[in-house]
Design an enzyme around this catalytic site. Structure first.
Site, PDB file in Angstrom:
ATOM      1  N   LYS A 145      -7.095   5.138   4.887  1.00  0.00           N
ATOM      2  CA  LYS A 145      -5.861   4.771   5.574  1.00  0.00           C
ATOM      3  C   LYS A 145      -4.947   5.989   5.660  1.00  0.00           C
ATOM      4  O   LYS A 145      -4.880   6.798   4.724  1.00  0.00           O
ATOM      5  CB  LYS A 145      -5.112   3.665   4.818  1.00  0.00           C
ATOM      6  CG  LYS A 145      -5.826   2.336   4.739  1.00  0.00           C
ATOM      7  CD  LYS A 145      -4.962   1.339   3.977  1.00  0.00           C
ATOM      8  CE  LYS A 145      -5.636  -0.015   3.829  1.00  0.00           C
ATOM      9  NZ  LYS A 145      -4.779  -0.961   3.058  1.00  0.00           N
ATOM     10  N   ASP A 146      -4.187   6.057   6.751  1.00  0.00           N
ATOM     11  CA  ASP A 146      -3.262   7.191   6.889  1.00  0.00           C
ATOM     12  C   ASP A 146      -2.211   7.184   5.792  1.00  0.00           C
ATOM     13  O   ASP A 146      -1.888   8.216   5.208  1.00  0.00           O
ATOM     14  CB  ASP A 146      -2.620   7.221   8.276  1.00  0.00           C
ATOM     15  CG  ASP A 146      -1.904   5.932   8.676  1.00  0.00           C
ATOM     16  OD1 ASP A 146      -1.722   5.036   7.838  1.00  0.00           O
ATOM     17  OD2 ASP A 146      -1.514   5.835   9.864  1.00  0.00           O
ATOM     18  N   ARG A 147      -1.641   6.015   5.482  1.00  0.00           N
ATOM     19  CA  ARG A 147      -0.575   5.981   4.485  1.00  0.00           C
ATOM     20  C   ARG A 147      -1.057   6.366   3.096  1.00  0.00           C
ATOM     21  O   ARG A 147      -0.284   6.902   2.301  1.00  0.00           O
ATOM     22  CB  ARG A 147       0.110   4.619   4.472  1.00  0.00           C
ATOM     23  CG  ARG A 147      -0.774   3.401   4.301  1.00  0.00           C
ATOM     24  CD  ARG A 147       0.062   2.135   4.528  1.00  0.00           C
ATOM     25  NE  ARG A 147      -0.673   0.890   4.409  1.00  0.00           N
ATOM     26  CZ  ARG A 147      -1.232   0.252   5.421  1.00  0.00           C
ATOM     27  NH1 ARG A 147      -1.176   0.783   6.641  1.00  0.00           N
ATOM     28  NH2 ARG A 147      -1.860  -0.903   5.242  1.00  0.00           N
TER      29      ARG A 147
ATOM     30  N   THR B 171       0.800  -1.220   0.000  1.00  0.00           N
ATOM     31  CA  THR B 171       0.000   0.000   0.000  1.00  0.00           C
ATOM     32  C   THR B 171       0.835   1.273   0.000  1.00  0.00           C
ATOM     33  O   THR B 171       0.608   2.189  -0.786  1.00  0.00           O
ATOM     34  CB  THR B 171      -0.945  -0.004   1.216  1.00  0.00           C
ATOM     35  OG1 THR B 171      -1.794  -1.145   1.129  1.00  0.00           O
ATOM     36  CG2 THR B 171      -1.789   1.257   1.260  1.00  0.00           C
TER      37      THR B 171
END
Length: 554
Positions: free
Chosen positions: A167-169, A85
């Site tokens: 998602k943070d990423r 990811t």
């Protein structure tokens, strides 16, 4: 208002497409002469080329608009070997492969760090006291190159750059360090960097989220195209997957996250931010990136070929359609690009039922712990920590306490064990990868070593890179967590669709391979933003069918 937006993205029916009249002449090509006012960059996490092709005949709304009316590159590539990811998202809006972005994996190891946890999460600031790779302060510090939004803001400080995701990423890698707003979903709602106050808009969205999560959900009806997939697949310990409808008890965030509900909420947030910030309605071009994470959670939790994945793609199509319809009503001149951070592979238990008896799960002997024990017994170093790694695939690191002689012995014995193992396709040393030129040419023709080079960073990569053979699932026991994953150098994980759409651009399809790093220069050309070719790995893709070139001068 936000409740209505969220409901609309789930419930509003999509408009029927216009039907061409027999004998009508094709519309002339009329590429817009001015830059778009808003760039909408969408990443659908784990939306593989396989999923795109399998469900393409059933697209009726948003995905149909992009695939049938836009410019379609169905053979796009996350061209590097580390198909995870964080690396994937780092390529989409930087024009650069992980070897340049520095984002070589979701997690790598820094054995020189002073903290006990040597693992480093790609979107953390490990220098913060008391943090670990699992309990961290989110940060973009590891991204070494600017994003498209960052370049736009440098050229014109009035540009607004927003990034929202599940998602943070995803949000961090697409937004970059200079974004005006970066928000990702947590069990408490959408959050941002430490110390960033929650504005009224986000507070309202989070109130809608809390209200929805507090209510149980009966799940979704099964679309007709999903009926053939409605059978259970046993994964052991009396557990099975493959027949789910996303029914959820009140307060179950884990099920909410791995369902179409999550993407609907993120699209509702994105639509609300566009309205609230007047994105695309001022003199400059603005950009919003949207990370839709549910497809990935669904693939990990249930696999990619059951009713769960089928329902998810159907709902994704409908929700994107409603989102685009809402944008159309604003009158904003916008351009869309949709792609994925990586692909994915279905669980071997279902593959074995469906004509693929050779599918298997990885041998536990390939884990760093097992390798340490085996190598220790062979080298007389038993009982010591020898090999660090994130699992039975990817980068392996030799402990820094080893003397040069011990290190050479450990590497030699590790290579012997791995290269003799029937599930291992290749093992490359750090020196082998470093000596390989950065790859060029069609991404579908690269060797494994070239793919590895595209993911290599001399400071962060391991001493060895372990690549498994195709059709080996690197999850040992599916009853203790995820049932399926990605991360391999094979096309199931590398190949993703790349789709562009803008009003006025004529549809065409290019079946030959392109890379996700080509997205930044392609969009930059549309807004006349110069990007030095030596600073990126991608190339501009001409979006004008036939004569004419949207890349002219770039």
């Amino acid at each position: 208002m936000l409740r209505k937006v969220a409901a609309a993205l789930l419930l509003v029916p999509c408009a029927m497409p216009a039907i061409a009249q027999p004998g009508a002449a094709p519309a002339p090509q009329s590429a817009p002469a001015t830059p778009p006012k808003l760039i909408v960059a969408i990443s659908v996490d784990q939306f593989s080329g396989d999923l795109f092709n399998e469900y393409r005949p059933y697209f009726e709304a948003g995905l149909k608009r992009l695939a049938a009316d836009g410019i379609a590159f169905p053979r796009g590539y996350q061209s590097h070997a580390a198909t995870e990811t964080c690396p994937g998202h780092s390529t989409i809006l930087t024009g650069s492969r992980p070897s340049r972005t520095g984002i070589i994996a979701n997690t790598w190891f820094d054995l020189k760090t002073g903290r006990e946890d040597k693992a480093v999460y790609c979107a953390e600031d490990e220098s913060q006291p008391g943090t670990s790779s699992g309990d961290y302060v989110a940060s973009p510090i590891h991204l070494r190159v600017p994003t498209l939004g960052g370049r736009m803001k440098a050229a014109n400080p009035a540009t607004r750059v927003v990034s929202v995701a599940g998602k943070d990423r995803a949000a961090i890698m697409m937004g970059g360090p200079t974004a005006d707003q970066v928000w990702w979903l947590s069990p408490k709602g959408y959050v941002s960097y430490k110390g960033v106050p929650t504005p009224p808009l986000i507070a309202k969205v989070n109130a809608v989220f809390a209200q929805r999560l507090a209510q149980p959900s009966p799940g979704f009806e099964l679309p007709a195209q999903c009926a053939a997939k409605d059978f259970p697949v046993g994964i052991g310990a009396g557990k099975s997957v493959g027949t789910g409808r996303f029914a959820r008890e009140a307060g179950d965030f884990k099920v909410f996250r791995a369902s179409p509900e999550q993407d609907a909420l993120t699209l509702a947030l994105a639509a609300s931010v566009i309205d609230n910030m007047d994105l695309g309605r001022q003199g400059q071009t603005d950009i919003i990136s949207i990370g839709l994470s549910a497809t990935d959670y669904v693939g990990h939790t249930y696999g990619t070929e059951g009713t769960e994945s089928c329902i998810q793609i159907d709902r994704l199509d409908q929700e994107l359609g409603a989102f685009f319809d809402r944008l159309d009503k604003t009158g904003i001149d916008y351009v869309v690009v949709l792609t994925a951070d990586h692909g994915g592979h279905d669980l071997p238990e279902r593959h074995r039922q469906n004509a693929m008896p050779m599918e298997s799960r990885v041998d536990a002997a390939l884990t760093p712990k097992a390798l340490t024990a085996a190598v220790g017994a062979r080298t007389g170093l038993a009982g010591r920590k020898l090999i660090w790694g994130d699992g039975p695939m990817g980068d392996l690191y030799f402990d820094l306490s080893l003397t040069p002689g011990q290190r050479a012995a450990v590497q030699a014995e590790t290579l012997k064990i791995l290269r003799a193992h029937p599930q291992v396709q290749a093992v490359f040393t750090k020196a082998e990868i470093a000596a390989t030129p950065s790859p060029s040419g069609p991404p579908e023709s690269w060797s494994l070593l070239q793919e590895a080079r595209a993911s290599f960073d001399p400071e962060r990569s391991g001493d060895l890179l372990l690549l498994l053979k195709p059709r080996i699932m690197p999850i040992i026991d599916p009853t203790k967590g995820y049932v399926a994953t990605h991360g391999s150098p094979w096309d199931t994980d590398r190949r993703v669709p790349i789709l562009f759409w803008r009003k006025g651009l004529r549809h065409f399809e290019q079946p030959l391979g392109v890379e996700t790093v080509d997205i930044l220069p392609t969009l930059a050309a549309l807004i006349n933003l110069p990007v030095p070719k030596g600073e990126i790995d991608g190339r501009c893709l001409d979006l004008i069918a036939g004569e004419g070139d949207s890349c002219a001068g770039h």
